[in-house]
Design a protein around this motif. Sequence first.
Motif, PDB file in Angstrom:
ATOM      1  N   LEU A 206       4.178   9.932  22.241  1.00  0.00           N
ATOM      2  CA  LEU A 206       3.653  10.020  23.538  1.00  0.00           C
ATOM      3  C   LEU A 206       2.290  10.659  23.578  1.00  0.00           C
ATOM      4  CD1 LEU A 206       3.839   9.871  26.637  1.00  0.00           C
ATOM      5  CD2 LEU A 206       4.689  11.936  26.802  1.00  0.00           C
ATOM      6  N   ARG A 207       1.218  10.168  24.120  1.00  0.00           N
ATOM      7  CA  ARG A 207      -0.420  10.469  24.250  1.00  0.00           C
ATOM      8  C   ARG A 207      -0.900  10.820  25.535  1.00  0.00           C
ATOM      9  NH1 ARG A 207      -2.418  10.303  19.078  1.00  0.00           N
ATOM     10  NH2 ARG A 207      -1.551   8.713  17.631  1.00  0.00           N
ATOM     11  N   LEU A 208      -0.985  12.058  25.945  1.00  0.00           N
ATOM     12  CA  LEU A 208      -1.627  12.414  27.330  1.00  0.00           C
ATOM     13  C   LEU A 208      -2.852  12.781  27.154  1.00  0.00           C
ATOM     14  CD1 LEU A 208       1.530  14.565  28.340  1.00  0.00           C
ATOM     15  CD2 LEU A 208       1.149  12.178  28.886  1.00  0.00           C
ATOM     16  N   ASP A 209      -3.738  12.042  28.048  1.00  0.00           N
ATOM     17  CA  ASP A 209      -5.037  12.538  28.081  1.00  0.00           C
ATOM     18  C   ASP A 209      -5.607  12.878  29.588  1.00  0.00           C
ATOM     19  OD1 ASP A 209      -8.269  12.470  26.920  1.00  0.00           O
ATOM     20  OD2 ASP A 209      -8.290  11.197  28.513  1.00  0.00           O
ATOM     21  N   ALA A 210      -6.090  14.200  29.829  1.00  0.00           N
ATOM     22  CA  ALA A 210      -6.418  14.524  30.945  1.00  0.00           C
ATOM     23  C   ALA A 210      -7.967  14.546  31.157  1.00  0.00           C
ATOM     24  CB  ALA A 210      -5.798  15.930  31.118  1.00  0.00           C
ATOM     25  N   GLY A 231      -9.758  24.777  43.718  1.00  0.00           N
ATOM     26  CA  GLY A 231      -9.083  23.771  42.835  1.00  0.00           C
ATOM     27  C   GLY A 231      -9.622  22.918  41.854  1.00  0.00           C
ATOM     28  N   VAL A 232      -8.935  22.156  41.277  1.00  0.00           N
ATOM     29  CA  VAL A 232      -9.683  21.293  40.236  1.00  0.00           C
ATOM     30  C   VAL A 232      -8.509  19.674  40.409  1.00  0.00           C
ATOM     31  CG1 VAL A 232      -9.624  20.632  37.717  1.00  0.00           C
ATOM     32  CG2 VAL A 232      -9.951  23.055  38.720  1.00  0.00           C
ATOM     33  N   ARG A 233      -9.280  18.856  40.551  1.00  0.00           N
ATOM     34  CA  ARG A 233      -8.873  17.651  40.321  1.00  0.00           C
ATOM     35  C   ARG A 233      -8.680  16.711  39.192  1.00  0.00           C
ATOM     36  NH1 ARG A 233     -12.004  17.646  45.195  1.00  0.00           N
ATOM     37  NH2 ARG A 233     -13.650  16.218  44.227  1.00  0.00           N
ATOM     38  N   LEU A 234      -7.752  16.631  38.538  1.00  0.00           N
ATOM     39  CA  LEU A 234      -7.367  15.954  37.341  1.00  0.00           C
ATOM     40  C   LEU A 234      -6.925  14.363  37.397  1.00  0.00           C
ATOM     41  CD1 LEU A 234      -5.400  18.802  35.414  1.00  0.00           C
ATOM     42  CD2 LEU A 234      -8.142  18.218  35.222  1.00  0.00           C
ATOM     43  N   SER A 235      -7.207  13.835  36.173  1.00  0.00           N
ATOM     44  CA  SER A 235      -6.663  12.332  36.301  1.00  0.00           C
ATOM     45  C   SER A 235      -5.950  12.538  34.637  1.00  0.00           C
ATOM     46  CB  SER A 235      -7.689  11.215  36.196  1.00  0.00           C
ATOM     47  OG  SER A 235      -7.199  10.141  35.831  1.00  0.00           O
ATOM     48  N   VAL A 236      -4.691  12.119  34.796  1.00  0.00           N
ATOM     49  CA  VAL A 236      -3.732  12.238  33.434  1.00  0.00           C
ATOM     50  C   VAL A 236      -3.367  10.828  33.214  1.00  0.00           C
ATOM     51  CG1 VAL A 236      -1.656  13.215  32.477  1.00  0.00           C
ATOM     52  CG2 VAL A 236      -3.215  14.601  34.128  1.00  0.00           C
ATOM     53  N   CYS A 237      -3.685  10.540  32.023  1.00  0.00           N
ATOM     54  CA  CYS A 237      -3.359   9.125  31.526  1.00  0.00           C
ATOM     55  C   CYS A 237      -2.099   9.372  30.457  1.00  0.00           C
ATOM     56  CB  CYS A 237      -4.335   8.256  31.245  1.00  0.00           C
ATOM     57  SG  CYS A 237      -3.822   6.419  30.408  1.00  0.00           S
ATOM     58  N   ALA A 238      -1.013   8.570  30.699  1.00  0.00           N
ATOM     59  CA  ALA A 238       0.168   8.697  29.706  1.00  0.00           C
ATOM     60  C   ALA A 238       0.148   7.433  28.820  1.00  0.00           C
ATOM     61  CB  ALA A 238       1.523   9.015  30.210  1.00  0.00           C
ATOM     62  N   ARG A 239       0.277   7.477  27.463  1.00  0.00           N
ATOM     63  CA  ARG A 239       0.439   6.205  26.695  1.00  0.00           C
ATOM     64  C   ARG A 239       1.509   6.585  25.782  1.00  0.00           C
ATOM     65  NH1 ARG A 239      -5.169   6.962  27.134  1.00  0.00           N
ATOM     66  NH2 ARG A 239      -6.469   5.213  28.063  1.00  0.00           N
ATOM     67  N   GLY A 240       2.164   5.237  25.348  1.00  0.00           N
ATOM     68  CA  GLY A 240       3.411   5.544  24.559  1.00  0.00           C
ATOM     69  C   GLY A 240       3.748   4.308  23.820  1.00  0.00           C
ATOM     70  N   LYS A 241       4.434   4.279  22.764  1.00  0.00           N
ATOM     71  CA  LYS A 241       4.640   3.173  21.947  1.00  0.00           C
ATOM     72  C   LYS A 241       5.654   1.976  22.718  1.00  0.00           C
ATOM     73  CE  LYS A 241       5.110   5.776  17.427  1.00  0.00           C
ATOM     74  NZ  LYS A 241       5.882   6.209  16.438  1.00  0.00           N
ATOM     75  N   ALA A 242       6.547   2.428  23.624  1.00  0.00           N
ATOM     76  CA  ALA A 242       7.318   1.558  24.313  1.00  0.00           C
ATOM     77  C   ALA A 242       7.019   1.556  25.839  1.00  0.00           C
ATOM     78  CB  ALA A 242       8.772   1.963  24.151  1.00  0.00           C
ATOM     79  N   MET A 243       5.710   2.008  26.126  1.00  0.00           N
ATOM     80  CA  MET A 243       5.538   2.066  27.741  1.00  0.00           C
ATOM     81  C   MET A 243       3.923   1.400  27.956  1.00  0.00           C
ATOM     82  SD  MET A 243       4.552   5.984  28.290  1.00  0.00           S
ATOM     83  CE  MET A 243       3.631   5.877  29.704  1.00  0.00           C
TER      84      MET A 243
END
Length: 277
Positions: A206-210, A231-243
């Motif tokens: 799993l790879r997470l990038d914020a 406050g802080v506004r984040l964008s989080v992208c999740a990548r994986g082998k089977a997704m």
Amino acid sequence: MTVSGASVTPDVLDGLSLPERVALLRSRMAAVPSRGETASVRIESSDPDPVRSDPIRSDFGEAEPIRAVRQRAVLPVPSALIDVLPHGGLVRGTVASVSGAGSLLIGLVAAVTGAGGHVAVIGQPRFGILAAVEMGAQLSKLALIPDPGPDPVEVAAILLDGVDLVVLGLGGMSVSPTRARAVVARARSKGSTLLVTDGHWDGAELRLDASVHGYDGLGTGLELGRGRLRGVRLSVCARGKAMRPRTVRLDLRSENGRIEWHAEEREQNPLSIAVST
């Protein structure tokens, strides 16, 4: 069919009514001991489609779908991140990577220690302890090793023996595939999770990038850049082998002395509203 190690052979089910079969399977599943914070239920079948929607009758006579979905034991994450992860948390016995805004890494550590898990942070001399506490971290469950010496990977491999989550700062280095596979095998055998950052790790599940896409509380116009950060506004992208890649936008807000995670509310498309009505 095998249910988490407890086998139910077809001949045992012969002669039983459907409610009796359901009751038997439920009793077998309830007898399986759980491990870790979440139960890991594994259902193996010759059916090529692992997700089934065949209706059956429950004990109350109502039709309900059976979904034989493979579940894996996970470590907790901030609640706003659950939906973006394929298993709802950091899977035990795997390696994941985190990059980008440091708030994401701190939030993951806070979630695990806040739930009673033990975490070791290696090679991160500037790790935000205060921010972690504000997110709910328990310092008694946290071990910091800011300077692990010339071989931080070996230190991480050793700590996988008795720590739920090991955070490894690579300091820009790249780990060879051969060594990465050896550490992955160790993490799998111990049921611990390795979270790598600041470097390259081949084969992370799993790879997470914020990334930061806004702040609250810094003023506007002539007052831009002044004020108290709320406050802080984040964008989080999740990548994986089977997704497929999944992205979620989050708001980190200070509330009553604690930093809370909230999934950003999106405005509903007016066209979809018109169609639904």
